[in-house]
Scaffold this motif. Structure first.
Motif, PDB file in Angstrom:
ATOM      1  N   GLY A 135      43.049  12.259  40.962  1.00 21.89           N
ATOM      2  CA  GLY A 135      43.192  12.306  42.481  1.00 21.89           C
ATOM      3  C   GLY A 135      43.369  13.962  42.796  1.00 21.89           C
ATOM      4  N   PHE A 136      43.672  14.867  42.066  1.00 23.95           N
ATOM      5  CA  PHE A 136      43.922  16.295  42.562  1.00 23.95           C
ATOM      6  C   PHE A 136      42.384  16.718  43.066  1.00 23.95           C
ATOM      7  CE2 PHE A 136      47.247  16.338  39.401  1.00 23.95           C
ATOM      8  CZ  PHE A 136      48.090  17.088  39.984  1.00 23.95           C
ATOM      9  N   ALA A 137      42.518  17.519  44.457  1.00 17.79           N
ATOM     10  CA  ALA A 137      41.766  18.070  45.019  1.00 17.79           C
ATOM     11  C   ALA A 137      41.513  19.385  44.953  1.00 17.79           C
ATOM     12  CB  ALA A 137      41.350  17.792  46.477  1.00 17.79           C
ATOM     13  N   PHE A 138      40.404  20.163  45.092  1.00 15.85           N
ATOM     14  CA  PHE A 138      40.558  21.664  45.053  1.00 15.85           C
ATOM     15  C   PHE A 138      40.799  22.159  46.654  1.00 15.85           C
ATOM     16  CE2 PHE A 138      37.989  25.376  46.488  1.00 15.85           C
ATOM     17  CZ  PHE A 138      38.658  26.400  45.583  1.00 15.85           C
ATOM     18  N   ARG A 139      41.671  23.179  46.392  1.00 10.57           N
ATOM     19  CA  ARG A 139      42.389  23.607  47.997  1.00 10.57           C
ATOM     20  C   ARG A 139      42.010  24.977  48.144  1.00 10.57           C
ATOM     21  NH1 ARG A 139      48.591  22.593  48.365  1.00 10.57           N
ATOM     22  NH2 ARG A 139      48.521  24.699  47.660  1.00 10.57           N
ATOM     23  N   ARG A 140      42.003  25.860  47.326  1.00 15.69           N
ATOM     24  CA  ARG A 140      41.538  27.227  47.679  1.00 15.69           C
ATOM     25  C   ARG A 140      41.591  28.060  46.196  1.00 15.69           C
ATOM     26  NH1 ARG A 140      46.371  31.440  50.281  1.00 15.69           N
ATOM     27  NH2 ARG A 140      47.332  31.017  48.502  1.00 15.69           N
ATOM     28  N   GLU A 141      40.898  29.255  46.322  1.00 19.20           N
ATOM     29  CA  GLU A 141      40.851  30.345  45.314  1.00 19.20           C
ATOM     30  C   GLU A 141      41.067  31.293  45.670  1.00 19.20           C
ATOM     31  OE1 GLU A 141      36.750  30.247  43.530  1.00 19.20           O
ATOM     32  OE2 GLU A 141      37.442  32.113  41.995  1.00 19.20           O
ATOM     33  N   THR A 142      42.001  32.088  44.985  1.00 18.40           N
ATOM     34  CA  THR A 142      42.665  33.245  45.162  1.00 18.40           C
ATOM     35  C   THR A 142      42.343  34.288  44.059  1.00 18.40           C
ATOM     36  OG1 THR A 142      44.710  32.878  44.219  1.00 18.40           O
ATOM     37  CG2 THR A 142      44.483  32.337  46.554  1.00 18.40           C
ATOM     38  N   GLY A 143      42.142  35.641  44.747  1.00 14.64           N
ATOM     39  CA  GLY A 143      42.139  36.519  43.700  1.00 14.64           C
ATOM     40  C   GLY A 143      43.693  37.072  43.329  1.00 14.64           C
ATOM     41  N   ARG A 144      44.015  37.499  42.239  1.00 18.26           N
ATOM     42  CA  ARG A 144      45.383  37.867  41.871  1.00 18.26           C
ATOM     43  C   ARG A 144      45.420  39.402  41.551  1.00 18.26           C
ATOM     44  NH1 ARG A 144      48.998  34.447  38.239  1.00 18.26           N
ATOM     45  NH2 ARG A 144      49.985  34.831  40.195  1.00 18.26           N
ATOM     46  N   PHE A 145      46.132  39.836  42.139  1.00 17.11           N
ATOM     47  CA  PHE A 145      46.321  41.501  42.115  1.00 17.11           C
ATOM     48  C   PHE A 145      47.655  41.974  41.598  1.00 17.11           C
ATOM     49  CE2 PHE A 145      43.062  40.388  45.204  1.00 17.11           C
ATOM     50  CZ  PHE A 145      42.280  41.410  45.156  1.00 17.11           C
ATOM     51  N   MET A 294      41.482  41.559  53.001  1.00 21.19           N
ATOM     52  CA  MET A 294      42.809  41.979  52.337  1.00 21.19           C
ATOM     53  C   MET A 294      42.874  42.154  51.040  1.00 21.19           C
ATOM     54  SD  MET A 294      46.041  41.585  53.331  1.00 21.19           S
ATOM     55  CE  MET A 294      46.696  42.495  52.190  1.00 21.19           C
ATOM     56  N   ALA A 295      41.583  41.651  50.322  1.00 17.37           N
ATOM     57  CA  ALA A 295      41.519  42.097  48.945  1.00 17.37           C
ATOM     58  C   ALA A 295      41.188  43.657  48.849  1.00 17.37           C
ATOM     59  CB  ALA A 295      40.256  41.360  48.463  1.00 17.37           C
ATOM     60  N   ALA A 296      40.248  44.153  49.706  1.00 19.52           N
ATOM     61  CA  ALA A 296      39.822  45.703  49.791  1.00 19.52           C
ATOM     62  C   ALA A 296      41.141  46.546  50.022  1.00 19.52           C
ATOM     63  CB  ALA A 296      38.973  45.755  50.866  1.00 19.52           C
ATOM     64  N   ALA A 297      42.039  45.917  50.750  1.00 21.62           N
ATOM     65  CA  ALA A 297      43.238  46.700  51.257  1.00 21.62           C
ATOM     66  C   ALA A 297      44.056  46.931  50.031  1.00 21.62           C
ATOM     67  CB  ALA A 297      44.155  46.010  52.263  1.00 21.62           C
ATOM     68  N   PHE A 298      44.344  45.792  49.095  1.00 16.67           N
ATOM     69  CA  PHE A 298      45.196  45.689  48.150  1.00 16.67           C
ATOM     70  C   PHE A 298      44.667  46.910  47.080  1.00 16.67           C
ATOM     71  CE2 PHE A 298      47.023  41.242  48.849  1.00 16.67           C
ATOM     72  CZ  PHE A 298      48.347  41.692  48.643  1.00 16.67           C
ATOM     73  N   GLU A 299      43.513  46.716  46.902  1.00 15.82           N
ATOM     74  CA  GLU A 299      42.872  47.605  45.832  1.00 15.82           C
ATOM     75  C   GLU A 299      42.931  49.126  46.427  1.00 15.82           C
ATOM     76  OE1 GLU A 299      38.802  46.113  44.983  1.00 15.82           O
ATOM     77  OE2 GLU A 299      39.756  44.982  43.286  1.00 15.82           O
ATOM     78  N   ARG A 300      42.842  49.557  47.727  1.00 14.46           N
ATOM     79  CA  ARG A 300      43.078  50.828  48.165  1.00 14.46           C
ATOM     80  C   ARG A 300      44.496  51.055  47.961  1.00 14.46           C
ATOM     81  NH1 ARG A 300      40.206  48.931  52.851  1.00 14.46           N
ATOM     82  NH2 ARG A 300      41.975  48.786  54.008  1.00 14.46           N
ATOM     83  N   ALA A 301      45.297  50.345  47.907  1.00 10.14           N
ATOM     84  CA  ALA A 301      46.983  50.707  47.810  1.00 10.14           C
ATOM     85  C   ALA A 301      47.347  50.495  46.253  1.00 10.14           C
ATOM     86  CB  ALA A 301      47.713  49.422  48.741  1.00 10.14           C
ATOM     87  N   GLY A 302      46.280  50.400  45.394  1.00 15.46           N
ATOM     88  CA  GLY A 302      46.601  50.639  43.947  1.00 15.46           C
ATOM     89  C   GLY A 302      46.946  49.248  43.398  1.00 15.46           C
ATOM     90  N   TRP A 303      46.638  48.200  43.917  1.00 16.76           N
ATOM     91  CA  TRP A 303      46.728  46.877  43.253  1.00 16.76           C
ATOM     92  C   TRP A 303      45.401  46.474  42.564  1.00 16.76           C
ATOM     93  CZ3 TRP A 303      51.189  43.453  44.164  1.00 16.76           C
ATOM     94  CH2 TRP A 303      52.294  43.909  44.774  1.00 16.76           C
ATOM     95  N   ALA A 304      45.459  46.256  41.660  1.00 16.89           N
ATOM     96  CA  ALA A 304      44.229  45.845  40.730  1.00 16.89           C
ATOM     97  C   ALA A 304      44.054  44.452  40.438  1.00 16.89           C
ATOM     98  CB  ALA A 304      44.209  46.557  39.210  1.00 16.89           C
ATOM     99  N   ARG A 305      42.601  43.945  40.599  1.00 15.70           N
ATOM    100  CA  ARG A 305      42.641  42.444  40.480  1.00 15.70           C
ATOM    101  C   ARG A 305      42.620  42.155  39.024  1.00 15.70           C
ATOM    102  NH1 ARG A 305      38.980  37.864  43.118  1.00 15.70           N
ATOM    103  NH2 ARG A 305      38.607  36.630  40.989  1.00 15.70           N
TER     104      ARG A 305
END
Ligand SMILES: CC(C)(COP(=O)(O)OP(=O)(O)OC[C@H]1O[C@@H](n2cnc3c(N)ncnc32)[C@H](O)[C@@H]1OP(=O)(O)O)[C@@H](O)C(=O)NCCC(=O)NCCS
Length: 321
Positions: A135-145, A294-305
């Motif tokens: 009964g679990f349903a997919f909710r969302r996918e995230t990138g982890r930084f 948001m993902a682009a902003a994390f990478e500009r700020a030095g956060w790597a996926r």
């Protein structure tokens, strides 16, 4: 086959249940740190076994510190190379019933790729098959930084900041409502549609309050010299890492790179907190894969996926599960 919680003196049974011997150290350390913060309890660790034989499967509940009911399943392992459905279906059915009995209305489970400690989630397709069958349903996918930098980017001084203590809860909740308008984050957008912008912002604020933080870490940012609201940043410290819990820019200020200023400020707050706490916690943050800005902003700020995360949830208020 019977599902049962392990006693506090039987944790080895849970740790050694199925996973490879290589992973036991990480699982043991994870359990100890989660017990210490109140996110897990020994009686929330379940095994399934035939008579007194070695367990065939295991899973545990996790929650936000301070909450009495379970929030998510963690450390799920069944014989992935064998009868994973035959063992997993009754195990998950039993623990979801227990979660419902304990007052949970919904239970989440996340799948991280590539597999990593402490859950080492190999066999992702089989995991999804099992989750969906129950009964679990997919909710969302995230990138982890993860913050991999040495020093945060310099906050350029375009903004003036005021802390939660200075502005008060009402102004802060209202700013959360404003920055969430038009978000590309599926979860936040769906909550806004379901509850309305004001109530969704209030619930989001209350959820955030449960995560460890100092009120001085949460700040609203204003343009200089006008003093118009630009956005906000909410650094926080969940049990296992330090994070940017939320960051946002009001719609009329978007497209000017202000997110970079907010991330620089938030990252500096987290690094200072880590230095003060004398711990080695990683700095980690998640963002919806649809939220490209948001993902682009994390990478500009030095956060790597470093990974991707798929979030699943099951509704326990209906008869389905
Ligand atoms: C994601 C967000 C923080 C980016 O902030 P920002 O300061 O506008 O970021 P940038 O200035 O780098 O602009 C990002 C992109 O948005 C675009 N943009 C410009 N004006 C915009 C507007 N009025 N509305 C929406 N997007 C706009 C920019 O063109 C830019 O696209 P590009 O990368 O193709 O050039 C902001 O859109 C936001 O607050 N969204 C809602 C809250 C949210 O999703 N937070 C993150 C959840 S973890």
């Amino acid at each position: 086959m019977r599902t049962r919680p392990v006693g506090a003196d039987e944790l080895d049974l849970f740790v050694e249940a199925t996973g490879s011997p290589d992973h036991r150290k990480e699982v043991r350390q994870y359990l100890q740190s989660m017990f210490a913060t109140g996110s897990m309890r020994p009686e929330w660790c379940f095994v399934t076994q035939e008579e007194e034989d070695r367990p065939l499967g295991r899973v545990a509940f996790w929650t936000l510190p301070g909450m009495e009911e379970p929030f998510a399943l963690v450390l799920l392992d069944v014989p992935w190379g064998g009868d994973y459905m035959g063992v997993g279906t009754p195990l998950l059915g039993d623990v979801l019933n227990e979660a419902r009995r304990l007052g949970a209305k919904e239970i989440e489970h996340v799948l991280d790729a590539p597999p990593m400690q402490p859950q080492f989630q190999h066999h992702p397709e089989k995991r999804v098959e099992l989750l969906e069958s129950i009964g679990f349903a997919f909710r969302r996918e995230t990138g982890r930084f993860e913050w991999r930098g040495e020093k945060p980017n310099t906050e350029p001084g375009r903004l003036s900041f005021r802390t939660l203590e200075e502005v008060g809860d009402e102004a802060f909740v209202d700013a959360m409502r404003r920055v969430s308008e038009g978000t590309l984050d599926r979860e936040i957008r769906e909550e806004r549609e379901k509850l309305g912008p004001r109530e969704a912002a209030r619930e989001f604020f209350e959820d955030a309050q449960r995560v460890k933080h100092e009120p001085s870490w949460w700040r609203l940012a204003y343009s200089k010299p006008e003093g118009d609201l630009v956005g906000l940043v909410m650094p926080a410290e969940p049990p296992a890492f330090l994070t940017i819990f939320y960051v946002g820019v009001v719609p009329e200020m978007r497209g000017r790179g202000y997110v970079d200023d907010l991330l620089a400020a938030g990252t500096a707050t987290l690094l200072a907190a880590r230095a003060k706490g004398g711990n080695k916690k990683p700095l980690r943050a998640d963002t919806d894969v649809a939220n490209a800005a948001m993902a682009a902003a994390f990478e500009r700020a030095g956060w790597a996926r470093f990974a991707g995360r798929r979030e699943y949830s099951v509704d326990l208020t209906s008869d389905g599960a």
